[in-house]
Design an enzyme around this catalytic site. Structure first.
Site, PDB file in Angstrom:
ATOM      1  N   HIS A  14       2.182  -1.372   1.414  1.00  0.00           N
ATOM      2  CA  HIS A  14       2.627  -0.450   2.563  1.00  0.00           C
ATOM      3  C   HIS A  14       1.686  -0.864   3.809  1.00  0.00           C
ATOM      4  O   HIS A  14       0.557  -0.929   3.840  1.00  0.00           O
ATOM      5  CB  HIS A  14       1.937   0.927   1.966  1.00  0.00           C
ATOM      6  CG  HIS A  14       2.123   1.876   3.232  1.00  0.00           C
ATOM      7  ND1 HIS A  14       2.703   3.375   2.601  1.00  0.00           N
ATOM      8  CD2 HIS A  14       2.079   1.995   4.517  1.00  0.00           C
ATOM      9  CE1 HIS A  14       2.864   3.973   3.903  1.00  0.00           C
ATOM     10  NE2 HIS A  14       2.417   3.342   4.896  1.00  0.00           N
ATOM     11  N   HIS A  16       1.716  -1.673   8.014  1.00  0.00           N
ATOM     12  CA  HIS A  16       2.243  -1.452   9.438  1.00  0.00           C
ATOM     13  C   HIS A  16       1.845  -2.725  10.498  1.00  0.00           C
ATOM     14  O   HIS A  16       0.832  -3.123  10.408  1.00  0.00           O
ATOM     15  CB  HIS A  16       1.849  -0.177  10.195  1.00  0.00           C
ATOM     16  CG  HIS A  16       2.058   0.927   9.382  1.00  0.00           C
ATOM     17  ND1 HIS A  16       3.016   1.788   9.722  1.00  0.00           N
ATOM     18  CD2 HIS A  16       1.402   1.732   8.420  1.00  0.00           C
ATOM     19  CE1 HIS A  16       3.142   2.920   8.933  1.00  0.00           C
ATOM     20  NE2 HIS A  16       2.359   2.795   8.160  1.00  0.00           N
ATOM     21  N   LEU A  17       2.981  -3.323  10.669  1.00  0.00           N
ATOM     22  CA  LEU A  17       2.715  -4.638  11.555  1.00  0.00           C
ATOM     23  C   LEU A  17       3.161  -4.342  12.850  1.00  0.00           C
ATOM     24  O   LEU A  17       2.890  -5.079  13.857  1.00  0.00           O
ATOM     25  CB  LEU A  17       3.635  -5.810  11.135  1.00  0.00           C
ATOM     26  CG  LEU A  17       3.295  -6.466   9.828  1.00  0.00           C
ATOM     27  CD1 LEU A  17       4.022  -7.416   9.366  1.00  0.00           C
ATOM     28  CD2 LEU A  17       1.737  -7.125   9.936  1.00  0.00           C
ATOM     29  N   ARG A  18       3.846  -3.133  13.224  1.00  0.00           N
ATOM     30  CA  ARG A  18       4.294  -2.868  14.742  1.00  0.00           C
ATOM     31  C   ARG A  18       5.154  -3.942  15.122  1.00  0.00           C
ATOM     32  O   ARG A  18       5.850  -4.573  14.681  1.00  0.00           O
ATOM     33  CB  ARG A  18       3.059  -2.713  15.551  1.00  0.00           C
ATOM     34  CG  ARG A  18       1.947  -2.103  15.126  1.00  0.00           C
ATOM     35  CD  ARG A  18       2.335  -0.507  14.805  1.00  0.00           C
ATOM     36  NE  ARG A  18       1.128   0.279  14.457  1.00  0.00           N
ATOM     37  CZ  ARG A  18       1.320   1.524  13.626  1.00  0.00           C
ATOM     38  NH1 ARG A  18       2.284   1.663  13.257  1.00  0.00           N
ATOM     39  NH2 ARG A  18      -0.094   2.102  13.738  1.00  0.00           N
ATOM     40  N   ASN A  42       8.371   2.395  11.068  1.00  0.00           N
ATOM     41  CA  ASN A  42       8.057   3.432  12.002  1.00  0.00           C
ATOM     42  C   ASN A  42       7.994   2.819  13.444  1.00  0.00           C
ATOM     43  O   ASN A  42       6.839   3.247  14.104  1.00  0.00           O
ATOM     44  CB  ASN A  42       7.138   4.404  11.552  1.00  0.00           C
ATOM     45  CG  ASN A  42       5.648   3.819  11.449  1.00  0.00           C
ATOM     46  OD1 ASN A  42       5.726   2.749  10.998  1.00  0.00           O
ATOM     47  ND2 ASN A  42       4.795   4.719  11.609  1.00  0.00           N
ATOM     48  N   LYS A 100      12.137   4.520   3.643  1.00  0.00           N
ATOM     49  CA  LYS A 100      10.943   5.516   3.693  1.00  0.00           C
ATOM     50  C   LYS A 100      11.389   6.778   4.217  1.00  0.00           C
ATOM     51  O   LYS A 100      12.142   6.692   5.014  1.00  0.00           O
ATOM     52  CB  LYS A 100      10.140   4.479   4.634  1.00  0.00           C
ATOM     53  CG  LYS A 100       8.707   5.542   5.293  1.00  0.00           C
ATOM     54  CD  LYS A 100       7.663   5.163   4.063  1.00  0.00           C
ATOM     55  CE  LYS A 100       6.659   6.166   4.049  1.00  0.00           C
ATOM     56  NZ  LYS A 100       5.384   5.635   5.207  1.00  0.00           N
ATOM     57  N   HIS A 137       6.269   9.396   2.350  1.00  0.00           N
ATOM     58  CA  HIS A 137       5.251  10.305   3.059  1.00  0.00           C
ATOM     59  C   HIS A 137       5.147  11.396   2.757  1.00  0.00           C
ATOM     60  O   HIS A 137       5.700  12.422   3.099  1.00  0.00           O
ATOM     61  CB  HIS A 137       5.351   9.998   4.732  1.00  0.00           C
ATOM     62  CG  HIS A 137       4.036  10.354   5.312  1.00  0.00           C
ATOM     63  ND1 HIS A 137       3.129   9.601   5.873  1.00  0.00           N
ATOM     64  CD2 HIS A 137       3.470  11.726   5.368  1.00  0.00           C
ATOM     65  CE1 HIS A 137       2.263  10.417   6.310  1.00  0.00           C
ATOM     66  NE2 HIS A 137       2.182  11.567   5.910  1.00  0.00           N
ATOM     67  N   HIS A 175       0.237   6.231  -0.051  1.00  0.00           N
ATOM     68  CA  HIS A 175      -1.054   6.665   0.305  1.00  0.00           C
ATOM     69  C   HIS A 175      -1.589   8.161  -0.426  1.00  0.00           C
ATOM     70  O   HIS A 175      -1.728   8.825   0.237  1.00  0.00           O
ATOM     71  CB  HIS A 175      -1.162   6.629   1.612  1.00  0.00           C
ATOM     72  CG  HIS A 175      -0.036   7.177   2.436  1.00  0.00           C
ATOM     73  ND1 HIS A 175       0.416   8.507   2.393  1.00  0.00           N
ATOM     74  CD2 HIS A 175       0.474   6.620   3.646  1.00  0.00           C
ATOM     75  CE1 HIS A 175       1.392   8.783   3.215  1.00  0.00           C
ATOM     76  NE2 HIS A 175       1.533   7.541   3.963  1.00  0.00           N
ATOM     77  N   LEU A 220      -3.384   9.378   8.372  1.00  0.00           N
ATOM     78  CA  LEU A 220      -2.916  10.523   7.847  1.00  0.00           C
ATOM     79  C   LEU A 220      -1.995   9.821   6.404  1.00  0.00           C
ATOM     80  O   LEU A 220      -1.725   8.706   6.622  1.00  0.00           O
ATOM     81  CB  LEU A 220      -1.655  11.306   8.630  1.00  0.00           C
ATOM     82  CG  LEU A 220      -2.258  12.054   9.842  1.00  0.00           C
ATOM     83  CD1 LEU A 220      -0.870  12.602  10.520  1.00  0.00           C
ATOM     84  CD2 LEU A 220      -2.805  13.330   9.357  1.00  0.00           C
ATOM     85  N   ASP A 248      -1.635   0.928   3.780  1.00  0.00           N
ATOM     86  CA  ASP A 248      -1.325   1.579   5.033  1.00  0.00           C
ATOM     87  C   ASP A 248      -2.316   1.036   6.097  1.00  0.00           C
ATOM     88  O   ASP A 248      -2.614   1.979   7.059  1.00  0.00           O
ATOM     89  CB  ASP A 248      -1.508   2.938   4.824  1.00  0.00           C
ATOM     90  CG  ASP A 248      -0.838   3.784   5.625  1.00  0.00           C
ATOM     91  OD1 ASP A 248      -0.104   3.532   6.492  1.00  0.00           O
ATOM     92  OD2 ASP A 248      -1.330   5.100   5.880  1.00  0.00           O
ATOM     93  N   HIS A 252      -4.005   0.548  15.894  1.00  0.00           N
ATOM     94  CA  HIS A 252      -3.803   1.488  17.227  1.00  0.00           C
ATOM     95  C   HIS A 252      -4.929   0.715  17.759  1.00  0.00           C
ATOM     96  O   HIS A 252      -5.933   0.504  17.430  1.00  0.00           O
ATOM     97  CB  HIS A 252      -3.924   2.973  16.975  1.00  0.00           C
ATOM     98  CG  HIS A 252      -2.856   3.382  15.998  1.00  0.00           C
ATOM     99  ND1 HIS A 252      -1.567   4.070  16.705  1.00  0.00           N
ATOM    100  CD2 HIS A 252      -2.783   4.015  14.854  1.00  0.00           C
ATOM    101  CE1 HIS A 252      -1.037   4.652  15.817  1.00  0.00           C
ATOM    102  NE2 HIS A 252      -1.691   4.511  14.653  1.00  0.00           N
ATOM    103  N   ALA A 264      -3.546   8.572  14.593  1.00  0.00           N
ATOM    104  CA  ALA A 264      -4.060   8.517  12.964  1.00  0.00           C
ATOM    105  C   ALA A 264      -3.537   6.939  12.487  1.00  0.00           C
ATOM    106  O   ALA A 264      -2.404   6.552  12.790  1.00  0.00           O
ATOM    107  CB  ALA A 264      -3.092   9.449  12.177  1.00  0.00           C
TER     108      ALA A 264
HETATM  109  O1  DOR Z   1      -2.498   7.108   9.335  1.00  0.00           O
HETATM  110  C1  DOR Z   1      -1.440   6.863   9.243  1.00  0.00           C
HETATM  111  N1  DOR Z   1      -0.924   5.836  10.521  1.00  0.00           N
HETATM  112  N2  DOR Z   1      -0.625   7.458   8.722  1.00  0.00           N
HETATM  113  C2  DOR Z   1       0.717   7.155   8.642  1.00  0.00           C
HETATM  114  O2  DOR Z   1       1.314   7.950   8.024  1.00  0.00           O
HETATM  115  C3  DOR Z   1       1.539   6.282   9.907  1.00  0.00           C
HETATM  116  C4  DOR Z   1       0.494   5.209  10.427  1.00  0.00           C
HETATM  117  C5  DOR Z   1       0.766   4.692  11.570  1.00  0.00           C
HETATM  118  O3  DOR Z   1       1.992   4.233  11.755  1.00  0.00           O
HETATM  119  O4  DOR Z   1      -0.070   4.825  12.439  1.00  0.00           O
HETATM  120 ZN    ZN Z   2       1.875   4.154   6.540  1.00  0.00          ZN
END
Ligand code: DOR
Ligand code: ZN
Length: 347
Positions: A14, A16-18, A42, A100, A137, A175, A220, A248, A252, A264
């Protein structure tokens, strides 16, 4: 005392690479230590179609440093408009590994998520038929439900009814943050598994809120009370193959975290393995770390374990928290586990 440990090259189920500059900034951190990662969809706009996933995969491949042994495993973002034929074709071709489900409004970039689960039942039926796993989620978005209860209520209102309707659908509860989630997965048979993050094994809600508010610990699902953290640790170290690592890691920029309404997400990719070695060792479970990071997830997703290895060494001195990453748009702070970490990846 053991002072080195060699693991099968691990997977992050799980991540996130953006996109854009952030993708370029963070991909090397994961590619350094992990063989594969399941890439969350996402983005803005989200990765919805097979064509979106193919294009995103190409952008990720371009961000992987030359010589790194890293494969991104792609996902699609489930919407009420998802075309089941496109999804199944993407899965059958090997382009995507999972889909997802974000309840609309549950978290970062979830506005295109699912409002009414009935509207996606035909897609979920096609996924069950084609054996495409659903990553969930697991939080309700009902404003009446306290944020600390949203995972437990999701199990009762959404997840359990869904699994009763579609028992053959394989589901990953992402998560997990509560003992309720752990118990549900433990009792759920082979069709359900759970990812656990690095940060939820370290922090409880006091770390976010007591003695000052710490935006870098806000994520989150939000971290819960200490008894829940202990339940997560016990699950991670139990050797139960239903539980595996999904960091996860969610980058940011500092300016988005340190704001009146902060984002988050916690960036754990650079020090996840060191943190996990530390906490598994402290709990006398270092021998269970390989299963958690490199074996259980591969088994659930039906892929062989990775070929290579990664070695960590225990240093006499505590190792500093990795420096914030500099991106063209600003700094990105790395997770501080708030306990001394002596382990470091050496090869
Ligand atoms: O803390 C989180 N950040 N929870 C998520 O479900 C999404 C993630 C994000 O994409 O920043
Ligand atoms: Zn996530």
């Amino acid at each position: 005392m053991t002072d080195t440990i060699t693991l099968t090259r691990p997977d992050d189920w799980h991540l996130h690479l953006r996109d854009g500059a952030m993708l370029d900034a963070v991909t090397p951190d994961t590619a350094a230590d992990f063989g594969r990662a399941l890439i969350m969809p996402n983005l803005v706009p989200p990765v919805v179609t097979g064509a979106d996933a193919a294009a995103y995969r190409d952008r990720i491949m371009a961000a992987i440093p030359a010589g790194a042994d890293f494969t991104p495993m792609m996902t699609l973002y489930l919407t009420e408009g998802t075309d089941p034929d496109d999804l199944v074709a993407a899965a059958k071709s090997g382009l995507i590994t999972a889909v997802k489900l974000y309840p609309a409004g549950a978290t970062t970039n979830s506005a295109s998520g699912v409002r009414d689960i009935d509207k996606v039942m035909p897609v979920l039926e096609a996924m069950a038929e084609a054996d495409v796993p659903l990553c969930v989620h697991g939080e309700v978005t009902d404003p009446e439900i306290d944020i600390f209860d949203r995972e437990a209520v999701f199990i009762d209102r959404v997840l359990d009814p869904l699994r009763t309707r579609l028992p053959q659908l394989r589901v990953v509860m992402e998560h997990v943050t509560t003992s309720d989630g752990v118990e549900y997965v433990k009792g759920g048979g082979d069709s359900i598994a759970a990812t656990l993050t690095t940060h939820h094994l370290f922090i409880n809600r006091n770390h976010i809120l007591a003695g000052g508010i710490r935006p870098h610990y806000y994520c989150l699902p939000v971290a819960k009370r200490e008894s829940h953290r202990r339940a997560l640790l016990t699950a991670a170290m139990s050797g139960d193959a239903s539980f595996f690592l999904g960091t996860d890691s969610a980058p940011h920029l500092d300016q988005a975290k340190l704001a009146p309404c902060g984002c988050a997400g916690i960036y754990t990719a650079p020090n996840t393995l060191a943190c996990l070695a530390q906490i598994f060792e402290a709990e006398g479970a270092l021998d269970r770390l390989n299963g958690f990071v490199a074996v259980h997830g591969a088994a659930f997703y039906g892929v062989p374990v990775n070929g290579g290895t990664v070695t960590l060494r225990r240093e006499t001195d505590a190792q500093p928290v990795p420096e914030a990453r500099a991106t063209p748009e600003g700094a990105l702070t790395v997770f501080d586990p708030m306990v001394p970490i002596h382990w470091t990846v050496v090869g």
